[in-house]
Design a protein around this motif. Structure first.
Motif, PDB file in Angstrom:
ATOM      1  N   ASN A 149      -6.279   0.120  -5.651  1.00 35.15           N
ATOM      2  CA  ASN A 149      -7.707  -0.112  -5.467  1.00 35.15           C
ATOM      3  C   ASN A 149      -8.587   1.021  -6.000  1.00 35.15           C
ATOM      4  O   ASN A 149      -9.801   0.873  -6.077  1.00 35.15           O
ATOM      5  N   ASP A 150      -8.001   2.130  -6.430  1.00 34.72           N
ATOM      6  CA  ASP A 150      -8.772   3.177  -7.114  1.00 34.72           C
ATOM      7  C   ASP A 150      -8.812   2.941  -8.625  1.00 34.72           C
ATOM      8  O   ASP A 150      -9.293   3.771  -9.379  1.00 34.72           O
ATOM      9  N   LYS A 151      -8.276   1.802  -9.064  1.00 34.17           N
ATOM     10  CA  LYS A 151      -8.247   1.350 -10.470  1.00 34.17           C
ATOM     11  C   LYS A 151      -7.280   2.145 -11.351  1.00 34.17           C
ATOM     12  O   LYS A 151      -7.254   1.962 -12.561  1.00 34.17           O
ATOM     13  N   CYS A 152      -6.469   3.016 -10.763  1.00 32.91           N
ATOM     14  CA  CYS A 152      -5.464   3.760 -11.517  1.00 32.91           C
ATOM     15  C   CYS A 152      -4.168   2.953 -11.572  1.00 32.91           C
ATOM     16  O   CYS A 152      -3.915   2.081 -10.739  1.00 32.91           O
ATOM     17  N   SER A 172       0.861  -1.181   0.000  1.00 37.58           N
ATOM     18  CA  SER A 172       0.000   0.000   0.000  1.00 37.58           C
ATOM     19  C   SER A 172       0.898   1.233   0.000  1.00 37.58           C
ATOM     20  O   SER A 172       2.086   1.146   0.311  1.00 37.58           O
ATOM     21  N   ARG A 179      -1.397  -1.574 -10.149  1.00 41.61           N
ATOM     22  CA  ARG A 179      -2.773  -1.072 -10.169  1.00 41.61           C
ATOM     23  C   ARG A 179      -3.219  -1.023  -8.712  1.00 41.61           C
ATOM     24  O   ARG A 179      -3.072  -1.989  -7.974  1.00 41.61           O
ATOM     25  N   SER A 218      -4.895   7.548 -14.834  1.00 40.97           N
ATOM     26  CA  SER A 218      -6.246   7.211 -14.402  1.00 40.97           C
ATOM     27  C   SER A 218      -6.890   6.237 -15.379  1.00 40.97           C
ATOM     28  O   SER A 218      -6.486   6.117 -16.531  1.00 40.97           O
ATOM     29  N   GLU A 219      -7.903   5.559 -14.873  1.00 36.99           N
ATOM     30  CA  GLU A 219      -8.632   4.577 -15.670  1.00 36.99           C
ATOM     31  C   GLU A 219      -9.276   5.260 -16.869  1.00 36.99           C
ATOM     32  O   GLU A 219      -9.865   6.324 -16.748  1.00 36.99           O
ATOM     33  N   LEU A 262      -3.752   4.025  -0.505  1.00 37.17           N
ATOM     34  CA  LEU A 262      -4.198   3.147  -1.587  1.00 37.17           C
ATOM     35  C   LEU A 262      -3.586   1.765  -1.409  1.00 37.17           C
ATOM     36  O   LEU A 262      -2.397   1.643  -1.093  1.00 37.17           O
ATOM     37  N   LYS A 293      -4.428  10.194   1.390  1.00 32.33           N
ATOM     38  CA  LYS A 293      -5.144   9.061   0.808  1.00 32.33           C
ATOM     39  C   LYS A 293      -4.261   7.814   0.752  1.00 32.33           C
ATOM     40  O   LYS A 293      -3.217   7.810   0.088  1.00 32.33           O
ATOM     41  N   GLU A 309      -3.506  -3.597  -5.675  1.00 35.08           N
ATOM     42  CA  GLU A 309      -4.330  -4.729  -6.076  1.00 35.08           C
ATOM     43  C   GLU A 309      -3.577  -5.690  -6.985  1.00 35.08           C
ATOM     44  O   GLU A 309      -3.803  -6.888  -6.941  1.00 35.08           O
TER      45      GLU A 309
END
Length: 75
Positions: free
Chosen positions: A49-52, A19, A47, A72-73, A27, A25, A30
């Motif tokens: 957990n905010d999918k970025c 992490s 990648r 970003s995604e 993150l 923030k 993942e």
């Protein structure tokens, strides 16, 4: 930009990030997508957990982490 990173330490210290915190923030990692080594750095493409997608690097000589890239995604 310097960041705070929590790592998994297996057979060596700072083996891989689990992490990281940007500002306030936190993150979770993942998926570790890639990793490579430079002369003074270890790079991790992941990648969160905010999918970025992020590329972060660890400075082995000075013992700190930096954010290199954030993507970003795509929508």
């Amino acid at each position: 930009m310097r960041i705070k990173v929590k790592t998994y330490s297996g057979y060596k210290a700072e083996e891989r990030p689990i992490s990281f915190t940007i500002g306030e923030k936190e993150l979770r990692v993942e998926e570790l997508l890639d990793r490579w080594y430079g002369e003074d750095y270890e790079y991790f493409k992941l990648r969160a957990n905010d999918k970025c997608i992020y590329i972060i690097r660890y400075n082995r000589n000075e013992d700190f982490w930096e954010l290199v890239l954030m993507e970003s995604e795509k929508v």
